[in-house]
Design a protein around this motif. Structure first.
Motif, mmCIF file in Angstrom:
data_model
loop_
_atom_site.group_PDB
_atom_site.id
_atom_site.type_symbol
_atom_site.label_atom_id
_atom_site.label_comp_id
_atom_site.label_asym_id
_atom_site.label_seq_id
_atom_site.Cartn_x
_atom_site.Cartn_y
_atom_site.Cartn_z
ATOM 1 N N MET A 1 2.832 -10.032 -12.984
ATOM 2 C CA MET A 1 1.672 -9.888 -13.911
ATOM 3 C C MET A 1 0.280 -10.701 -13.403
ATOM 4 S SD MET A 1 2.681 -7.683 -16.307
ATOM 5 C CE MET A 1 1.546 -7.901 -17.842
ATOM 6 N N PRO A 2 -0.821 -10.195 -13.678
ATOM 7 C CA PRO A 2 -2.199 -10.847 -13.050
ATOM 8 C C PRO A 2 -2.065 -12.321 -13.565
ATOM 9 C CG PRO A 2 -2.608 -8.666 -14.209
ATOM 10 C CD PRO A 2 -1.032 -8.945 -14.431
ATOM 11 N N GLY A 3 -2.174 -12.940 -12.463
ATOM 12 C CA GLY A 3 -2.211 -14.220 -12.714
ATOM 13 C C GLY A 3 -0.700 -15.056 -12.773
ATOM 14 N N GLY A 4 0.278 -14.238 -12.235
ATOM 15 C CA GLY A 4 1.665 -14.517 -12.250
ATOM 16 C C GLY A 4 2.049 -15.520 -10.963
ATOM 17 N N GLU A 5 3.162 -15.855 -11.101
ATOM 18 C CA GLU A 5 3.647 -16.825 -9.660
ATOM 19 C C GLU A 5 3.414 -16.045 -8.524
ATOM 20 O OE1 GLU A 5 7.824 -18.775 -8.427
ATOM 21 O OE2 GLU A 5 8.078 -17.590 -10.368
ATOM 22 N N TYR A 6 3.628 -14.853 -8.494
ATOM 23 C CA TYR A 6 3.444 -13.832 -7.061
ATOM 24 C C TYR A 6 1.985 -14.492 -6.584
ATOM 25 C CZ TYR A 6 2.705 -10.275 -3.583
ATOM 26 O OH TYR A 6 2.364 -9.814 -2.520
ATOM 27 N N GLU A 7 1.071 -14.424 -7.270
ATOM 28 C CA GLU A 7 -0.256 -14.563 -6.857
ATOM 29 C C GLU A 7 -0.962 -15.906 -6.532
ATOM 30 O OE1 GLU A 7 -3.211 -12.754 -9.732
ATOM 31 O OE2 GLU A 7 -2.455 -10.888 -9.428
ATOM 32 N N GLN A 8 0.270 -16.961 -6.952
ATOM 33 C CA GLN A 8 0.002 -18.405 -6.649
ATOM 34 C C GLN A 8 0.340 -18.881 -5.113
ATOM 35 O OE1 GLN A 8 -1.597 -19.897 -8.979
ATOM 36 N NE2 GLN A 8 -1.331 -17.925 -10.124
ATOM 37 N N PHE A 9 1.259 -17.869 -4.659
ATOM 38 C CA PHE A 9 1.670 -18.215 -3.328
ATOM 39 C C PHE A 9 0.422 -18.054 -2.268
ATOM 40 C CE2 PHE A 9 5.796 -16.535 -4.706
ATOM 41 C CZ PHE A 9 6.483 -17.687 -4.360
ATOM 42 N N ASP A 10 0.444 -19.059 -1.174
ATOM 43 C CA ASP A 10 -0.609 -18.863 -0.148
ATOM 44 C C ASP A 10 -0.839 -17.499 0.341
ATOM 45 O OD1 ASP A 10 -1.638 -19.117 2.719
ATOM 46 O OD2 ASP A 10 -2.302 -20.893 1.848
ATOM 47 N N GLU A 11 -2.178 -16.936 0.382
ATOM 48 C CA GLU A 11 -2.333 -15.789 0.844
ATOM 49 C C GLU A 11 -1.885 -15.073 2.039
ATOM 50 O OE1 GLU A 11 -6.748 -13.096 1.074
ATOM 51 O OE2 GLU A 11 -6.716 -15.102 0.031
ATOM 52 N N ASP A 12 -1.528 -16.185 3.087
ATOM 53 C CA ASP A 12 -1.306 -15.886 4.288
ATOM 54 C C ASP A 12 0.319 -15.439 4.271
ATOM 55 O OD1 ASP A 12 -1.756 -15.740 7.056
ATOM 56 O OD2 ASP A 12 -0.752 -17.501 7.195
ATOM 57 N N ILE A 13 0.927 -15.947 3.333
ATOM 58 C CA ILE A 13 2.562 -15.515 3.473
ATOM 59 C C ILE A 13 2.582 -14.703 2.127
ATOM 60 C CG2 ILE A 13 3.093 -17.472 4.838
ATOM 61 C CD1 ILE A 13 4.164 -18.704 1.871
ATOM 62 N N ARG A 14 1.769 -14.641 1.268
ATOM 63 C CA ARG A 14 2.025 -13.910 -0.063
ATOM 64 C C ARG A 14 2.939 -12.451 0.157
ATOM 65 N NH1 ARG A 14 -3.068 -12.981 -3.058
ATOM 66 N NH2 ARG A 14 -2.778 -15.241 -3.260
ATOM 67 N N PRO A 15 2.223 -11.595 1.059
ATOM 68 C CA PRO A 15 3.053 -10.245 1.255
ATOM 69 C C PRO A 15 4.408 -10.355 1.574
ATOM 70 C CG PRO A 15 0.752 -10.230 2.248
ATOM 71 C CD PRO A 15 1.097 -11.638 1.863
ATOM 72 N N TYR A 16 4.835 -11.530 2.159
ATOM 73 C CA TYR A 16 5.837 -11.755 2.869
ATOM 74 C C TYR A 16 7.041 -12.294 1.978
ATOM 75 C CZ TYR A 16 2.712 -10.281 6.510
ATOM 76 O OH TYR A 16 1.796 -9.446 7.181
ATOM 77 N N MET A 17 6.542 -12.673 0.848
ATOM 78 C CA MET A 17 7.392 -13.190 -0.203
ATOM 79 C C MET A 17 7.854 -12.019 -0.945
ATOM 80 S SD MET A 17 7.615 -16.354 -0.014
ATOM 81 C CE MET A 17 8.320 -16.749 -1.592
ATOM 82 N N PHE A 18 7.492 -10.857 -0.816
ATOM 83 C CA PHE A 18 8.010 -9.878 -1.636
ATOM 84 C C PHE A 18 7.918 -8.597 -0.542
ATOM 85 C CE2 PHE A 18 7.151 -5.956 -4.624
ATOM 86 C CZ PHE A 18 8.449 -6.367 -5.159
ATOM 87 N N MET A 19 9.087 -8.167 -0.382
ATOM 88 C CA MET A 19 9.395 -7.145 0.986
ATOM 89 C C MET A 19 10.304 -5.972 0.533
ATOM 90 S SD MET A 19 8.383 -8.710 4.549
ATOM 91 C CE MET A 19 10.103 -8.453 4.936
ATOM 92 N N PRO A 20 10.316 -5.436 -0.753
ATOM 93 C CA PRO A 20 11.231 -4.421 -0.738
ATOM 94 C C PRO A 20 10.746 -3.140 -0.154
ATOM 95 C CG PRO A 20 9.628 -4.681 -2.527
ATOM 96 C CD PRO A 20 9.332 -5.759 -1.820
ATOM 97 N N PHE A 21 9.731 -3.017 0.444
ATOM 98 C CA PHE A 21 9.348 -1.954 1.138
ATOM 99 C C PHE A 21 8.475 -2.345 2.598
ATOM 100 C CE2 PHE A 21 8.207 -0.849 -3.326
ATOM 101 C CZ PHE A 21 9.180 0.173 -3.439
ATOM 102 N N ILE A 22 9.250 -3.431 2.997
ATOM 103 C CA ILE A 22 8.818 -3.871 4.372
ATOM 104 C C ILE A 22 7.297 -4.335 4.190
ATOM 105 C CG2 ILE A 22 9.224 -4.106 6.942
ATOM 106 C CD1 ILE A 22 11.026 -1.985 6.502
ATOM 107 N N GLN A 23 6.797 -4.749 5.155
ATOM 108 C CA GLN A 23 5.113 -5.108 5.353
ATOM 109 C C GLN A 23 5.053 -4.583 6.652
ATOM 110 O OE1 GLN A 23 3.320 -5.677 2.822
ATOM 111 N NE2 GLN A 23 4.546 -6.523 1.194
ATOM 112 N N GLY A 24 3.625 -4.675 6.979
ATOM 113 C CA GLY A 24 3.123 -4.139 8.329
ATOM 114 C C GLY A 24 3.145 -2.726 8.765
ATOM 115 N N PRO A 25 2.967 -2.510 9.944
ATOM 116 C CA PRO A 25 2.783 -0.990 10.441
ATOM 117 C C PRO A 25 4.009 -0.305 10.057
ATOM 118 C CG PRO A 25 2.265 -2.552 12.225
ATOM 119 C CD PRO A 25 2.794 -3.682 11.217
ATOM 120 N N ARG A 26 5.186 -0.895 10.019
ATOM 121 C CA ARG A 26 6.626 0.115 9.492
ATOM 122 C C ARG A 26 6.649 -0.296 8.181
ATOM 123 N NH1 ARG A 26 10.378 0.914 14.575
ATOM 124 N NH2 ARG A 26 11.077 2.443 12.949
ATOM 125 N N ASN A 27 5.635 -0.300 7.324
ATOM 126 C CA ASN A 27 6.049 -0.355 5.962
ATOM 127 C C ASN A 27 6.347 1.134 5.242
ATOM 128 O OD1 ASN A 27 3.420 0.800 5.791
ATOM 129 N ND2 ASN A 27 2.790 -0.268 4.438
#
Length: 571
Positions: free
Chosen positions: A492-518
Motif C-alpha cells: 500500500m502507499p507508504g508501505g514496507e516496499y516503498e521503504q527500501f532504498d530506491e536503487d534496489i527497490r525494483p529488485y526486491m520484488f521481481m515476479p515479472f523480472i525487471q530490466g529489458p527482459r521484463n
C-alpha cells in the motif's frame, strides 16, 4: 538437396524442419532425411518438384519393408553415411570434452565461494535436489551462506545468488552478458516455446521484442477489461450453482481455465468454448509434461509419453498455424476490398507490425509467430492463475481484509458483466496490494537462471564466462520483515516496499523480472486480476475445505501453485 528460399532463412535448423514436413507430405524420400541428419551428401533432389512417393507409409516411423529404404541408397552414399557417422561421433566426443573443460574451469574459478553441504563424488548435489523441492533446497543453502553459494549437478557447477544489488547487475546493467539458460533449465520447454521471447537470446530476442512490444501498448489495456468482465461472469454463473450446497469447487482449476479464456480472446479473439476445447488437452498437457521432464529426464525414454507429447505439440502447432493463416487471408481480403485490415486483438497488431516491415511471408515467419503465440499463452495465464488462487486463499483466511476488498470492488466495479472503467480498476489499491503480496510470499516463479557469456564480478566474486547463475527470487522476496506472513499493507502507499532504498527497490520484488527482459504483459495481468478477484469477492464468500493444508506449495511445478489444488466451499 536443393531447398526453396524459405528454408534458407535460419540455416540447418529450418532446413531440417522443412525436410521433416516435406517428408510428411511424401515430397522427400526418407533416405534423404536420414542421410542429411547423419551429415552425408545424398543425391541431388529439387524439393520444389515432388519426388516419387516412397514405397512405405508417409507417417514417421519404421517402414514396412526395411530393404526398400536401403534400395534408395547408392553404395557411395552409404559409405558417405558411414564416414559421416564416424565424424559425428568424433565431433560429439570433442564437444563433450569441451563441455567438461568448461565446467572444470568454472569449478576452479569459483572455489572461493562457499559450497553447499552434501557434495557427493560424481553426483554432486543432484541426488539432494532430486529428493524434494529443488528451489526449496537452494533456499536453505543460500540462506546459510548469504548472499551467494556454490553447488554442483554432475559436472555442472552453479552459483546461487540472493542479493537485490546482484539482481540489478544481472537483469539490468549487464543483462547482455547474462543469457537465458536454454541448455539446462529451459531445455525441456524448447519443443513448445522454440525461439520465442522467453527462450531466445541476443539479436534475435531484441528483434522479436521490438516487434511484439507495440502490440502491448497502453491503449490495449482497455481491451482486456470487457474480456475479463465477461470471463468472470461466466465463472460466477457456474459458482452460483454451487452456492450454499456444500459441494466444493477446485478454484485453482477454474482460474486456469478462466485465464486461458481471457488470453485466448485477447490474443486470438477465440470464443471461450473454443479455448476450453483446444488448450486444456493440448497446451496444458504439454506444459505439464515439460515441467515433469526437468526433474524426471527418464520420461524422455518412455515411448508412449514421447509419442503423446509430440502428437500434442504437432496438433497445437497445426491449430495455431491455421488461425494465423486464416487471419492473414482475412487481412488480405479486407485490403483487396479497399478497406482497412482488422485490428481487434494482439495477433492483428503483430501481423500489422510484420507487414510494416515489408518482408516476404515465409514458412520461417509462420513458425516464429507460432512460437510467440505459445509464449503469450504461457505468460498470459499460468502466473495469473497462480496469483489469483493464492490471493483468494489468503483473503478467505482473513475476513477483515476480505470485507475491505469487497467494499472496494463494489465501489469500483459496475453491475454483472458490464465492462468497468480503467481508472476505477486502477484505483483498487487494496486488491492490487493483495495480489502483489501473494506474488511476494509464494514467489510463483521462485528462481531464474542465466548463463554468463563473459567474465563478471558478483557479490565480490570473480566469475568466468560459462558460469551458470541461479537468481533465487524467493529468497530475496523473503528479506521483508516477518516474510512468511501475508500482509498486503506492504504494498500500500507508504508501505514496507516503498521503504527500501530506491536503487534496489525494483529488485526486491521481481515476479515479472525487471530490466529489458521484463514481462510485456504484466500490466494486463494485474488489471485482469483486479477485475476477476473484485467481482468474485463482491458476490461470494469462499472457505477452503482444509484451511491448514491447502497452503502447501507444489514442490516441482513452476509457476508454483498449491500441491493438491484449491478446493473451496462457495457461500
Amino acid at each position: 538437396v536443393v531447398f526453396p528460399p524459405e528454408a534458407e532463412v535460419h540455416g540447418f535448423e529450418n532446413k531440417w524442419l522443412y525436410l521433416s514436413e516435406a517428408r510428411a507430405t511424401r515430397e522427400v524420400p526418407a533416405s534423404y532425411i536420414v542421410a542429411l541428419k547423419a551429415g552425408a551428401r545424398p543425391r541431388s533432389l529439387n524439393t520444389t518438384t515432388p519426388a516419387p512417393a516412397p514405397p512405405f507409409p508417409p507417417c514417421p516411423g519404421l517402414p514396412r519393408a526395411p530393404m526398400e529404404v536401403w534400395d534408395s541408397f547408392s553404395i557411395p552414399s552409404a559409405l558417405s553415411v558411414a564416414y559421416a557417422l564416424l565424424a559425428s561421433t568424433c565431433t560429439l566426443l570433442l564437444l563433450r570434452w569441451l563441455e567438461a573443460d568448461r565446467w572444470a574451469r568454472v569449478w576452479w574459478a569459483t572455489r572461493a565461494i562457499p559450497s553447499a553441504p552434501g557434495n557427493l563424488p560424481l553426483f554432486g548435489h543432484a541426488l539432494t535436489l532430486a529428493r524434494g523441492c529443488s528451489w526449496g533446497q537452494m533456499y536453505d543453502w543460500v540462506s546459510a551462506a548469504m548472499p551467494v553459494v556454490r553447488f554442483r549437478v554432475g559436472t555442472r557447477t552453479g552459483v546461487i545468488v540472493a542479493d537485490p544489488a546482484a539482481f540489478k547487475r544481472i537483469v539490468q546493467t549487464r543483462q547482455r552478458i547474462y543469457a537465458k539458460d536454454t541448455d539446462f533449465s529451459y531445455r525441456e520447454f524448447l519443443p513448445i516455446l522454440g525461439t520465442g521471447l522467453v527462450t531466445s537470446n541476443g539479436d534475435h530476442w531484441q528483434r522479436q521484442r521490438l516487434l511484439m512490444a507495440p502490440a502491448f501498448r497502453i491503449d490495449m489495456l482497455d481491451t482486456i477489461l470487457p474480456i475479463a468482465a465477461r470471463a468472470v461472469e461466466r465463472l460466477a454463473t457456474k459458482l452460483r450453482k454451487h452456492k450454499g450446497t456444500g459441494q466444493p469447487v477446485d478454484m485453482e482449476e477454474e482460474f486456469r481455465l478462466l485465464t486461458l479464456q481471457v488470453i485466448g480472446e485477447a490474443i486470438l479473439s477465440l470464443p471461450p468454448e473454443e479455448c476450453d476445447r483446444v488448450f486444456p488437452p493440448l497446451y496444458l498437457s504439454v506444459m505439464e509434461e515439460s515441467n515433469k521432464r526437468v526433474l524426471q529426464p527418464w520420461r524422455l525414454l518412455w515411448p508412449p509419453l514421447v509419442r503423446r507429447y509430440d502428437a500434442n505439440i504437432r496438433a497445437l502447432n497445426a491449430y495455431l498455424g491455421g488461425v494465423i493463416e486464416r487471419r492473414r487471408e482475412a487481412r488480405a481480403a479486407a485490403r483487396a476490398a479497399g478497406g482497412a485490415p482488422p485490428d481487434v486483438d494482439i495477433l492483428d497488431r503483430v501481423l500489422a507490425a510484420l507487414e510494416a516491415r515489408g518482408r516476404p511471408w515465409t514458412r520461417a515467419s509462420a513458425t516464429q509467430l507460432c512460437y510467440e503465440l505459445k509464449t503469450f499463452l504461457l505468460a498470459g495465464h499460468e502466473t495469473s492463475a497462480a496469483m489469483l488462487c493464492w490471493t483468494l486463499y489468503e483473503l478467505s483466511l482473513q475476513p477483515g481484509l476480505y470485507g475491505e476488498a469487497r467494499r472496494e470492488a463494489r465501489e469500483a466495479l459496475p453491475a454483472r458483466a458490464a465492462p468497468p472503467a480503467r481508472a476505477a480498476v486502477e484505483g483498487m489499491t487494496l486488491t492490487l496490494a493483495a495480489l502483489k503480496e501473494s506474488l511476494r510470499k509464494y514467489s510463483v516463479v521462485p528462481v531464474l537462471t542465466r548463463n554468463l557469456v563473459a567474465p563478471d564480478t558478483l557479490c565480490g566474486h570473480d566469475l568466468p564466462a560459462g558460469s551458470w547463475i541461479v537468481l533465487h527470487v524467493q529468497r530475496v522476496h523473503h528479506l521483508y520483515k516477518d516474510p512468511l506472513a501475508w500482509k498486503p499493507a506492504r504494498f500500500m502507499p507508504g508501505g514496507e516496499y516503498e521503504q527500501f532504498d530506491e536503487d534496489i527497490r525494483p529488485y526486491m520484488f521481481m515476479p515479472f523480472i525487471q530490466g529489458p527482459r521484463n514481462c510485456l504483459g504484466q500490466f494486463f495481468a494485474l488489471l485482469e486480476a483486479r477485475v476477476i478477484l473484485g467481482a468474485l469477492c463482491r458476490e461470494f464468500n469462499f472457505r477452503p475445505v482444509h484451511p491448514e493444508h491447502q497452503g502447501v506449495t507444489h514442490p516441482t511445478v513452476i509457476p508454483v501453485g498449491p500441491v493438491n489444488g484449491m478446493r473451496m466451499y462457495v457461500d
